[in-house]
Design a protein around this motif. Sequence first.
Motif, PDB file in Angstrom:
ATOM      1  N   LEU A   1      11.720  -9.316  -4.244  1.00  0.00           N
ATOM      2  CA  LEU A   1      12.112 -10.357  -5.200  1.00  0.00           C
ATOM      3  C   LEU A   1      13.609 -10.278  -5.455  1.00  0.00           C
ATOM      4  CD1 LEU A   1       9.465 -10.223  -8.059  1.00  0.00           C
ATOM      5  CD2 LEU A   1       9.701 -11.972  -6.318  1.00  0.00           C
ATOM      6  N   TYR A   2      14.238 -11.427  -5.594  1.00  0.00           N
ATOM      7  CA  TYR A   2      15.640 -11.461  -5.989  1.00  0.00           C
ATOM      8  C   TYR A   2      15.731 -12.276  -7.254  1.00  0.00           C
ATOM      9  CZ  TYR A   2      16.157  -9.303  -1.619  1.00  0.00           C
ATOM     10  OH  TYR A   2      16.028  -8.404  -0.600  1.00  0.00           O
ATOM     11  N   LEU A   3      15.822 -11.578  -8.357  1.00  0.00           N
ATOM     12  CA  LEU A   3      15.732 -12.252  -9.648  1.00  0.00           C
ATOM     13  C   LEU A   3      17.112 -12.739 -10.081  1.00  0.00           C
ATOM     14  CD1 LEU A   3      13.364  -9.699 -11.387  1.00  0.00           C
ATOM     15  CD2 LEU A   3      12.752 -11.822 -10.227  1.00  0.00           C
ATOM     16  N   GLU A   4      17.150 -13.946 -10.603  1.00  0.00           N
ATOM     17  CA  GLU A   4      18.395 -14.479 -11.152  1.00  0.00           C
ATOM     18  C   GLU A   4      18.047 -15.520 -12.200  1.00  0.00           C
ATOM     19  OE1 GLU A   4      20.470 -17.069  -8.222  1.00  0.00           O
ATOM     20  OE2 GLU A   4      18.780 -16.545  -6.927  1.00  0.00           O
ATOM     21  N   THR A   5      19.015 -15.842 -13.005  1.00  0.00           N
ATOM     22  CA  THR A   5      18.804 -16.849 -14.035  1.00  0.00           C
ATOM     23  C   THR A   5      19.212 -18.206 -13.469  1.00  0.00           C
ATOM     24  OG1 THR A   5      19.333 -15.201 -15.674  1.00  0.00           O
ATOM     25  CG2 THR A   5      19.336 -17.485 -16.409  1.00  0.00           C
ATOM     26  N   PHE A   6      18.349 -19.181 -13.593  1.00  0.00           N
ATOM     27  CA  PHE A   6      18.689 -20.502 -13.063  1.00  0.00           C
ATOM     28  C   PHE A   6      18.171 -21.575 -14.004  1.00  0.00           C
ATOM     29  CE2 PHE A   6      14.778 -19.019 -11.116  1.00  0.00           C
ATOM     30  CZ  PHE A   6      13.912 -20.071 -11.324  1.00  0.00           C
ATOM     31  N   ASP A   7      18.721 -22.753 -13.816  1.00  0.00           N
ATOM     32  CA  ASP A   7      18.395 -23.875 -14.679  1.00  0.00           C
ATOM     33  C   ASP A   7      17.112 -24.540 -14.191  1.00  0.00           C
ATOM     34  OD1 ASP A   7      19.101 -25.647 -16.814  1.00  0.00           O
ATOM     35  OD2 ASP A   7      19.487 -27.155 -15.251  1.00  0.00           O
ATOM     36  N   ILE A   8      16.145 -24.664 -15.073  1.00  0.00           N
ATOM     37  CA  ILE A   8      14.838 -25.182 -14.665  1.00  0.00           C
ATOM     38  C   ILE A   8      14.938 -26.663 -14.280  1.00  0.00           C
ATOM     39  CG2 ILE A   8      12.459 -25.613 -15.411  1.00  0.00           C
ATOM     40  CD1 ILE A   8      12.739 -23.171 -17.252  1.00  0.00           C
ATOM     41  N   ALA A   9      15.687 -27.436 -15.062  1.00  0.00           N
ATOM     42  CA  ALA A   9      15.799 -28.868 -14.802  1.00  0.00           C
ATOM     43  C   ALA A   9      16.361 -29.131 -13.402  1.00  0.00           C
ATOM     44  CB  ALA A   9      16.676 -29.514 -15.861  1.00  0.00           C
ATOM     45  N   THR A  10      17.395 -28.361 -13.042  1.00  0.00           N
ATOM     46  CA  THR A  10      17.996 -28.522 -11.712  1.00  0.00           C
ATOM     47  C   THR A  10      16.970 -28.258 -10.620  1.00  0.00           C
ATOM     48  OG1 THR A  10      19.980 -27.618 -12.733  1.00  0.00           O
ATOM     49  CG2 THR A  10      19.995 -27.873 -10.337  1.00  0.00           C
ATOM     50  N   LEU A  11      16.229 -27.170 -10.827  1.00  0.00           N
ATOM     51  CA  LEU A  11      15.211 -26.808  -9.835  1.00  0.00           C
ATOM     52  C   LEU A  11      14.184 -27.931  -9.699  1.00  0.00           C
ATOM     53  CD1 LEU A  11      13.745 -24.486  -8.107  1.00  0.00           C
ATOM     54  CD2 LEU A  11      12.365 -24.197 -10.162  1.00  0.00           C
TER      55      LEU A  11
ATOM     56  N   ASP B   1      15.528 -30.927  -7.959  1.00  0.00           N
ATOM     57  CA  ASP B   1      15.677 -30.560  -6.558  1.00  0.00           C
ATOM     58  C   ASP B   1      14.352 -30.747  -5.815  1.00  0.00           C
ATOM     59  OD1 ASP B   1      16.966 -29.607  -4.395  1.00  0.00           O
ATOM     60  OD2 ASP B   1      16.711 -27.474  -4.907  1.00  0.00           O
ATOM     61  N   ILE B   2      13.281 -30.246  -6.434  1.00  0.00           N
ATOM     62  CA  ILE B   2      11.962 -30.336  -5.800  1.00  0.00           C
ATOM     63  C   ILE B   2      11.503 -31.790  -5.713  1.00  0.00           C
ATOM     64  CG2 ILE B   2       9.514 -29.754  -6.107  1.00  0.00           C
ATOM     65  CD1 ILE B   2      10.621 -27.091  -7.382  1.00  0.00           C
ATOM     66  N   VAL B   3      11.731 -32.532  -6.806  1.00  0.00           N
ATOM     67  CA  VAL B   3      11.339 -33.944  -6.817  1.00  0.00           C
ATOM     68  C   VAL B   3      12.006 -34.696  -5.663  1.00  0.00           C
ATOM     69  CG1 VAL B   3      11.502 -36.102  -8.117  1.00  0.00           C
ATOM     70  CG2 VAL B   3      10.833 -33.987  -9.277  1.00  0.00           C
ATOM     71  N   MET B   4      13.277 -34.419  -5.486  1.00  0.00           N
ATOM     72  CA  MET B   4      14.013 -35.061  -4.382  1.00  0.00           C
ATOM     73  C   MET B   4      13.346 -34.738  -3.046  1.00  0.00           C
ATOM     74  SD  MET B   4      16.899 -36.641  -5.327  1.00  0.00           S
ATOM     75  CE  MET B   4      18.161 -36.364  -4.081  1.00  0.00           C
TER      76      MET B   4
ATOM     77  N   ASP C   1      12.821 -15.327  -9.246  1.00  0.00           N
ATOM     78  CA  ASP C   1      13.314 -15.531  -7.887  1.00  0.00           C
ATOM     79  C   ASP C   1      13.232 -17.023  -7.576  1.00  0.00           C
ATOM     80  OD1 ASP C   1      13.492 -15.854  -5.096  1.00  0.00           O
ATOM     81  OD2 ASP C   1      12.906 -13.754  -4.790  1.00  0.00           O
ATOM     82  N   ILE C   2      14.382 -17.679  -7.575  1.00  0.00           N
ATOM     83  CA  ILE C   2      14.398 -19.142  -7.481  1.00  0.00           C
ATOM     84  C   ILE C   2      13.760 -19.644  -6.190  1.00  0.00           C
ATOM     85  CG2 ILE C   2      16.770 -19.180  -6.571  1.00  0.00           C
ATOM     86  CD1 ILE C   2      17.119 -21.826  -8.151  1.00  0.00           C
ATOM     87  N   THR C   3      14.011 -18.950  -5.110  1.00  0.00           N
ATOM     88  CA  THR C   3      13.453 -19.393  -3.831  1.00  0.00           C
ATOM     89  C   THR C   3      11.931 -19.442  -3.885  1.00  0.00           C
ATOM     90  OG1 THR C   3      15.247 -18.114  -2.899  1.00  0.00           O
ATOM     91  CG2 THR C   3      13.661 -19.020  -1.360  1.00  0.00           C
ATOM     92  N   LYS C   4      11.362 -18.412  -4.523  1.00  0.00           N
ATOM     93  CA  LYS C   4       9.910 -18.340  -4.551  1.00  0.00           C
ATOM     94  C   LYS C   4       9.319 -19.317  -5.555  1.00  0.00           C
ATOM     95  CE  LYS C   4       9.691 -13.879  -2.462  1.00  0.00           C
ATOM     96  NZ  LYS C   4      11.152 -13.808  -2.193  1.00  0.00           N
ATOM     97  N   VAL C   5      10.006 -19.519  -6.656  1.00  0.00           N
ATOM     98  CA  VAL C   5       9.539 -20.517  -7.618  1.00  0.00           C
ATOM     99  C   VAL C   5       9.581 -21.903  -6.955  1.00  0.00           C
ATOM    100  CG1 VAL C   5       9.940 -21.607  -9.859  1.00  0.00           C
ATOM    101  CG2 VAL C   5      10.354 -19.161  -9.581  1.00  0.00           C
TER     102      VAL C   5
END
Lengths: 121, 920
Positions: free
Chosen positions: B454-464, B467-470, B497-501
């Motif tokens: 796992l590579y844990l980091e803090t990221f913005d949920i809305a952006t993610l 991104d997925i919707v697109m 881990d943003i990639t896995k989410v």
Amino acid sequence: MPKLLLVEDNEMNRDMLSRRLERKGYEVVIAVDGQAGVEMAKAEQPALILMDMSLPVLDGWEATRQLKADPDTSAIPVIALTAHAMSGDREKALEAGCDDYDTKPIELPRLLEKIGKLLPK
Amino acid sequence: MTITGITLIGLIFSGLSVVVATAMLLLVFWQAPRQRTNQLMAAYLLTIIFWAANDFMLRLATGVGQSPLFFYYGVVTGVGFNSIMLLAFLSHYVGLSRYWWMKLVVGVGLISRLIISILAYEGQVITLTVSATGLATYQFEELGRLATQMTYAFYVAALACLLFHRTQRTWTLLAGGGVVFAGVLLVRVPVIGAYPVGSLAAGISSLIFARAILQENLFNPLVALNQSLGDANQQLMGITDALKASEAHLVAVTEHTSDAIWSVDREHRIITVNSSFKGLMQRAMGVTLDVGMNIIAPLPPNVQALWTNLYDRALGGERFSTVLQFEDEGRPVYFEFFLNPIISKDEEVTGVAVIGRDITERQERQEELRRAKEAAEAANQAKSTFLANMSHELRTPLNAIIGYSEMLQEEAEDVDQQDFIPDLQRIQTSGKHLLMLINDILDLSKIEAGKMELYLETFDIATLVNDIVMTVQPLVQKKSNRLEVHYPKTIGTLYADITKVRQALYNLVSNSAKFTEHGVITLEVGRIKASEGGPKVKGEAAASDTKPSSTEGTHLPDEWVVFRVRDTGIGMTDEQLSRLFQAFSQADASTTRRFGGTGLGLALTRHFCQMMGGDVTVESEPNVGSTFTIYLPSQSMTAEINPDEPERLVQGTVVNGSATHAARPVTTAQPIVLVIDDDPAVRTLLQHALSHDGVKVETAATGEEGLRLAKSLQPSVITLDLTAEQDSWGILAALKGDAGLTDIPVIMLSMVDNQRQGYAIGVSDYLTKPISRDRLLATVKKYQDGHLPGTALIVEDDATNRDMLRRILEKEGWSIREAQNGRVALECLAEQRPTLILLDLMMPELDGFAVVSELRKRPEWSNIPVIVVTARDLTQEDRLRLKGYIERVAQDGVLGRETWLTEVQSLVMACIRQPSTVIH
């Protein structure tokens, strides 16, 4: 035209990326391994370096470390190109002194955006 | 009324006989009343008493002038019975009474005598005439004469019996019997007949018989002996029969087995063998052996000592089995022998019983199994390697296909060749699809190999989410679906881990899009608090199931981020739901044909969510729709482990942003030792061994529990099992990679050989590669003598690394010695003792572990601080190599259980006494 140094050992990736970047208006110089990359950076003084991490002779991390250690080249931004499979490469790239990273396969618009951010205005 | 002299003499004689015979009777009964011989003797004596008593009365009656006729009948009857009883007595004595004809004779004699006696008393046998002188004359009738002759015949027969069985006592008995018979005969002589010679003789005979009884104890022992001999004989015959029957069973058992069975005595002589014995000996050792032979001497010389030893062990009382290998026509054959000491009643070993069994076939099967297992393991290893290599090999050309098709699209646009563009797009889309599948398979194999990190980091949920919707929009529109997205403006960030989410969410949405037509797909994101009802989901359940303690600690995530994907698609039955998250399994086989896909997406989604401490749940109704919900802790600090995959390493490496650690407990003066070991027995053992002198011992069964406890307890020292199933190197890397834990000393140890032995490696510190300058300097500073840098020995095979370490340390004033492998390092040590040692673990010639164990063997070196330098990201190959090193060290430097405990104690105490440990 900003001059980019692409350090990449895979011929097809090199060919593809350089042609696409050239078409977007960049001047692209090429190095095929880490050692050549370091020498090329000193000689050509590019505006930005795109550095593959798994390179022969000298790998991308070590090459970046040397570039960042050398006052002649330390100011040149380096974008690490890492393979998706090896996620660990990413942090290692940052530790080695890379300014940003992108994963392969290259998505050109994303890469262009990152290049644009790092290039001196 | 006068009594004549003759009468007087007769009275005296007959009276004497009564007395003597009565005395003898008592004597016989006194001696052995139950003996048949004595009983017959008694009957004989009774007839004498009867006879003599009647004789006495006869004389008395005559003397007083009464009619003596009645008593005369008695005398005759007494004599008659006496002759029969003598026969019964003597025939029994000589053993003839057991014959039926003898019994018949005696029986007939008694009955006929009884009849005659009755007739006599009725006056039909004897007629009495009394003369003028008073003398009585007896006239025998026909019957009377017959009776008299019968009496003589019985006497003769009785005496004749003695001829049949002559012993020393025969003469005495003959004398006794002869006297009676003589007395009876003498009565016939007129002159003498007037006197009671018969009863007198009977009295004398009773004396003679009694003498035999008294003086020689004649009858009892002999007859008893005779009788018991007869009985014993009978019994013996019964026993023999039973033995024969039982032996038949035994023979059936021992003979109808393919096992060879034999026994030898203390002199190694073969006593018994069964039918399989010869064949087995022939096959095993090429010798022919048989009963009576020495079992050692004929054997081939190379096995004689072996067999002597085996037999002697068994003769020493040991019961054991052994497997021996022989050669039969060049082919290896295996036999198992069971040796059992034969123990006599007085507990002595009198021989050895052996069972020999041909187990060649079994052995060959086992060998086949072993080979098959090895082959399977090798194949599995090869598969892992193949997958790792292949994924790279597959991706490289695939990237080229995708890249060039993309490029061609761009060029086609530039030269305005619009016709090509759709086709080029198809190539690109298919390429990307293929790449995604390959990535999925690779991810799954990584998870299975426990190598997913796992590579844990803090990221913005809305952006993610955007991104997925697109990304999924084209997929959603393809089947005329509408995608609705709802989340609050203040949804904020997620530490994961943003990639896995992203992959998990993408899987769910694309899955819904795939199974829905002309419907609505809704993606909702929200936050919930566990304390406010929490996620009523497996995420929490799984967390509390695997680690009940976590519910009490501060680490149960209180805040969760929930992603919910709802569709109006075909839905699923309960049966389909049960298989939903299994790899390679779609809801049903027909789904694959209708909708395509590998069936890996949901399995991966669940794995990813669980790795991040959350989970994914599903609710569904056929033809109504499905709802998938992902729960993730808003801070994936302590990543949860799927209990199904205990091997997986979860590395909480922080890339961006900073981790907020749980509040540390108030520091207490009591030092704490944290024992991380998956073996409960070792945990207990160490807990007992280390809990003293005010040291508190805490234990953790898994790496992540250990990490969590390490964070919350801040122990003085941690012990870590190296050979445990779980990835100890990962735990070590995580401990050393965490700024809050990196200064805690770690002792690596293990128990081997079923808890009888162990080893421990105490090194001062660990550094992970790539080396950070600051970490390196901070670490060496801890171990320098006083304020000045000393000499550092750098043991590292990689020249670049060695060089780098040298440059950094020299700048700080250290003197450096370098060694490119462990052997050189030991040479350097012998020359000069350094202040500290920087040691790479993986080196040629002599590895780091071997160096450490060498150091510990030398008292003058054992206290040199050793800082081990390991790569943070160990490859599988690295792990195997390290495991190999440890196993070799373990074999070499293995300690007995008690020594091991002492060693661990001293290592632990040394760490506790080092107050220089810096706590950040």
